[in-house]
Each structure stands twice: as structure tokens, then as C-alpha cells.
Design an enzyme around this catalytic site. Structure first.
Site, PDB file in Angstrom:
ATOM      1  CB  ILE A 162      -1.143  -0.091   1.220  1.00  0.00           C
ATOM      2  CG1 ILE A 162      -1.972  -1.133   1.243  1.00  0.00           C
ATOM      3  CG2 ILE A 162      -1.864   1.505   1.306  1.00  0.00           C
ATOM      4  CD1 ILE A 162      -2.751  -1.289   2.249  1.00  0.00           C
ATOM      5  CB  SER A 243      -2.395   1.375   8.824  1.00  0.00           C
ATOM      6  OG  SER A 243      -2.092   2.200  10.139  1.00  0.00           O
ATOM      7  NE  ARG A 244      -6.918  -3.199  10.703  1.00  0.00           N
ATOM      8  CZ  ARG A 244      -7.309  -3.339   9.454  1.00  0.00           C
ATOM      9  NH1 ARG A 244      -7.139  -2.357   8.969  1.00  0.00           N
ATOM     10  NH2 ARG A 244      -7.414  -4.487   9.116  1.00  0.00           N
ATOM     11  CG  ASP A 268     -10.534   4.873   6.007  1.00  0.00           C
ATOM     12  OD1 ASP A 268     -11.715   5.146   5.991  1.00  0.00           O
ATOM     13  OD2 ASP A 268      -9.987   3.595   5.429  1.00  0.00           O
ATOM     14  CD  GLU A 273     -12.181   1.311  12.416  1.00  0.00           C
ATOM     15  OE1 GLU A 273     -12.505   0.197  11.963  1.00  0.00           O
ATOM     16  OE2 GLU A 273     -11.083   1.842  12.163  1.00  0.00           O
ATOM     17  CG  HIS A 292     -11.683   0.139   8.270  1.00  0.00           C
ATOM     18  ND1 HIS A 292     -11.287  -0.236   9.308  1.00  0.00           N
ATOM     19  CD2 HIS A 292     -11.225  -0.245   7.352  1.00  0.00           C
ATOM     20  CE1 HIS A 292     -10.308  -0.927   9.122  1.00  0.00           C
ATOM     21  NE2 HIS A 292     -10.283  -0.920   7.882  1.00  0.00           N
ATOM     22  CB  ILE A 293     -14.434   3.507   3.074  1.00  0.00           C
ATOM     23  CG1 ILE A 293     -13.765   4.916   3.161  1.00  0.00           C
ATOM     24  CG2 ILE A 293     -15.886   3.503   3.748  1.00  0.00           C
ATOM     25  CD1 ILE A 293     -14.695   6.153   2.597  1.00  0.00           C
ATOM     26  N   GLY A 294     -11.126   2.182   3.090  1.00  0.00           N
ATOM     27  CA  GLY A 294      -9.825   1.883   2.175  1.00  0.00           C
ATOM     28  C   GLY A 294     -10.149   1.214   0.956  1.00  0.00           C
TER      29      GLY A 294
HETATM   30  O1  LIG Z   1      -7.350  -4.782   6.344  1.00  0.00           O
HETATM   31  C1  LIG Z   1      -8.116  -4.406   5.181  1.00  0.00           C
HETATM   32  O2  LIG Z   1      -7.836  -5.085   4.185  1.00  0.00           O
HETATM   33  C2  LIG Z   1      -8.977  -3.459   5.492  1.00  0.00           C
HETATM   34  O3  LIG Z   1      -8.501  -2.390   6.388  1.00  0.00           O
HETATM   35  C3  LIG Z   1     -10.195  -4.078   5.969  1.00  0.00           C
HETATM   36  O4  LIG Z   1     -10.006  -4.575   7.059  1.00  0.00           O
END
Ligand SMILES: O=C(O)[C@H](O)CO
Length: 327
Positions: A162, A243-244, A268, A273, A292-294
């Protein structure tokens, strides 16, 4: 529940807010007998023995030891997306259950969203939109200013698949690109996008106008960005997290934003969440949040379903699992 001759696969639910999309479920039913959590809960003893795979669609159903104990023939948990921080790999391995995810396919969309967050935050798109649709027709104040992205310095923390795609995009924006990887430096990729490696994350934080987080969540990256790191950033800098949530100490971030230690954040991901509705991050003008729509595009979700199907089929026919997560 449909054709009993097909292998039984546990899913959370179909449709509803968090369920497997109905059109995906139609495809899945060509290969598997889908058992929803509701059906399983109503008939645990019989169905538990039949279930051979769990189709874990965006972290659902939640897997715990009690569930594993009641699924003696479970072979695989196919998890959507790249992150696996929601899974207890040691526990699953103790139960002899294999795990797969869907890496690579989510990278392009997630990188696109990273760019979208950076652009939207720096050019104040949400505020601009609100101003444009406001009843005030004389809405454009002379002092309305954003910050430029083109030519600015972007620091990518975590140059994996990414992060690299973000760098490719940033190159097209003529940005100066810095990156930090905890473990390895990749000179070939670095040259391809003209990125400069920062051995110390501190150097990247001090120099960047935008810091983009693209690391996996692991014990080593848990709260990687806290008070000290935020203080190293420029007061004009923006933190972008694709990321997270737990890669950032959120309390420290709130404090840094309130005290103008950094200029803005575009997130994101958060923890939890969604955030509680009274959370300070939801009330700040210098914070942009998406849910969280990556990787949430039609094409990628379809590929995700196809990858998960392949992995389940491979596991159930004792073939190598194409996207197996190894402990
Ligand atoms: O890890 C991922 O691919 C996205 O964040 C969805 O959880």
C-alpha cells in the site's frame, strides 16, 4: 441454508448492514452451502459438525474459543482484507485451522483513499462543500486558504504494497517522498518512485508536511505514534492514517490537535470503530474521518470474495491455499 451436498460454510449474515452482499451470496451459493450465524445458533449441535469453513467478511462473525470448540470439522477461516489483527492466529493454529486473507488486491484502493484524504484535508474539501451549499450566497471569504499538496513533503511510514502505491501516486503530484520501514529498505522500489529512506522514523516526522501511516498493526506498531512522535512533527503537518486506529495513541492525538502541536488529521481508521458519538475527534474542524473505507470499491470487494472462495476451495480439497496466512 441451501444445497446440503455442497460444503457448509459459516457466514455472519446476508444483506443487512454488515452482511455479505446479496449478489456475492448468490455466487457463493454456487460453491457452498451457506449457514448464517442465526441458523447456526438455532441448531448448533447438528450444523456445528457440518461447517468446514468460516467466510469472515470484514471481521464478522467474531471467532472465539467457544465457537471453535463447537466446529470440529473446521478447516479454514477465510478473512477478507489484508489486516489480520482481528484474528488470534495462535488459537486457530491450536485448533488446526488454516487462515487466509486477501492481500495485494486492496492496495490500489487503499492508496487512492490515502491520497483522497490528503487532498481533502489539505484543501479543506468538507468545509468548502459546507460553505458552497450554505444559504449564504456571499460565502467565499477572502481569507479562505488550503495547503498545497503538489511539491510538499510526504512521509510514508510502512512502505509495503500500500505504501508503495501511495508513493507512486505522490510522485505524480511532484511530492518529495520520504519513507520509513522498520525492517527492510527496498532500494529498487525507492529508486522507482524517487523516495528517500529514513532509517529513523524521527527524521521522517520532523521533515514531512504529511505523514501517512500504512503499516500493519502488530505488537511493534501498536501506538507507534504517540505524544513524543506528534511533538516531532511540524506544527503545519497533517497526520493521515489508512492502516489501523491503534497505530496511533488516540488520546495523544486529540491533545496534539487541541494544542495545535500538529495542524490536522485525516483518519480512515480509529478505535473503536465507529467512535462514540461524543468523541472529541468528531467535533474538531481540523479532523477528517471516514468509516474505514480504504478498500471499499465494487471491484475490490468482488475480487475479495473471489480470493476468499479460492482459498476455501483449496483448503477443502487439500490443495495449497493461495492466500494462506502463516504463523
Ligand atoms: O485490512 C484491510 O484490508 C482493510 O482495512 C479491511 O479490514
Amino acid at each position: 441454508m441451501e444445497d446440503q451436498k455442497l460444503p457448509c460454510v459459516l457466514i455472519d449474515c446476508i444483506g443487512e448492514k454488515h452482511g455479505v452482499y446479496e449478489d456475492h451470496a448468490e455466487v457463493l451459493k454456487e460453491h457452498f452451502c451457506l449457514i448464517t450465524m442465526k441458523e447456526y445458533n438455532e441448531n448448533k449441535t447438528i450444523l456445528g459438525k457440518k461447517i468446514r469453513a468460516i467466510y469472515m467478511w470484514y471481521h464478522k462473525p467474531v471467532i472465539n474459543e467457544e465457537l471453535l470448540q463447537s466446529l470440529p470439522n473446521l478447516k479454514i477461516v477465510a478473512s477478507s482484507g489484508v489486516g489480520i489483527d482481528h484474528l488470534d492466529l495462535n488459537l486457530l493454529s491450536r485448533y488446526g485451522v488454516k487462515v487466509s486473507n486477501t492481500p495485494f488486491i486492496v492496495s490500489t484502493d487503499t492508496a487512492d483513499l490515502g491520497m483522497a484524504l490528503m487532498l481533502a484535508s489539505s484543501r479543506r474539501l468538507v468545509e468548502g462543500y459546507q460553505m458552497a451549499v450554505s444559504p449564504d450566497t456571499e460565502y467565499f471569504p477572502a481569507n479562505w486558504l488550503g495547503a498545497e499538496v503538489s511539491g510538499a513533503t510526504l512521509g510514508i511510514v510502512g512502505m509495503g504494497t500500500i505504501g508503495y502505491k501511495v508513493a507512486e501516486r505522490a510522485k505524480a503530484f511532484e511530492m518529495k517522498i520520504l519513507y520509513h520501514n522498520r525492517k527492510q529498505r527496498n532500494k529498487e522500489e525507492e529508486n522507482a518512485v524517487g523516495a528517500i529512506y529514513c532509517k529513523k522514523i524521527d527524521d521522517l516526522l520532523q521533515q514531512s508536511d504529511f505523514v501517512m501511516l500504512a503499516v500493519n498493526l502488530t505488537p511493534q506498531t501498536h501506538k507507534l505514534i504517540g505524544k513524543r512522535e506528534l511533538q516531532l512533527m511540524k506544527p503545519t503537518a497533517t497526520l493521515i492514517n489508512i492502516s489501523r486506529g491503534l497505530v496511533v495513541d488516540q488520546d495523544d492525538l486529540v491533545e496534539a490537535l487541541q494544542n495545535k502541536v500538529i495542524k490536522a488529521a485525516a483518519l480512515d481508521v480509529t478505535y473503536p470503530e465507529p467512535l462514540p458519538r461524543d468523541h472529541p475527534l468528531l467535533k474538531m474542524e481540523n479532523v477528517l474521518i471516514t468509516p474505514h473505507i480504504g478498500s471499499a470499491t465494487k471491484k475490490t470487494r468482488l475480487l475479495t470474495m473471489e480470493n476468499m472462495t479460492e482459498s476455501i476451495q483449496a483448503a477443502l480439497t487439500n490443495r495449497p491455499i493461495p492466500y494462506e496466512v502463516l504463523l
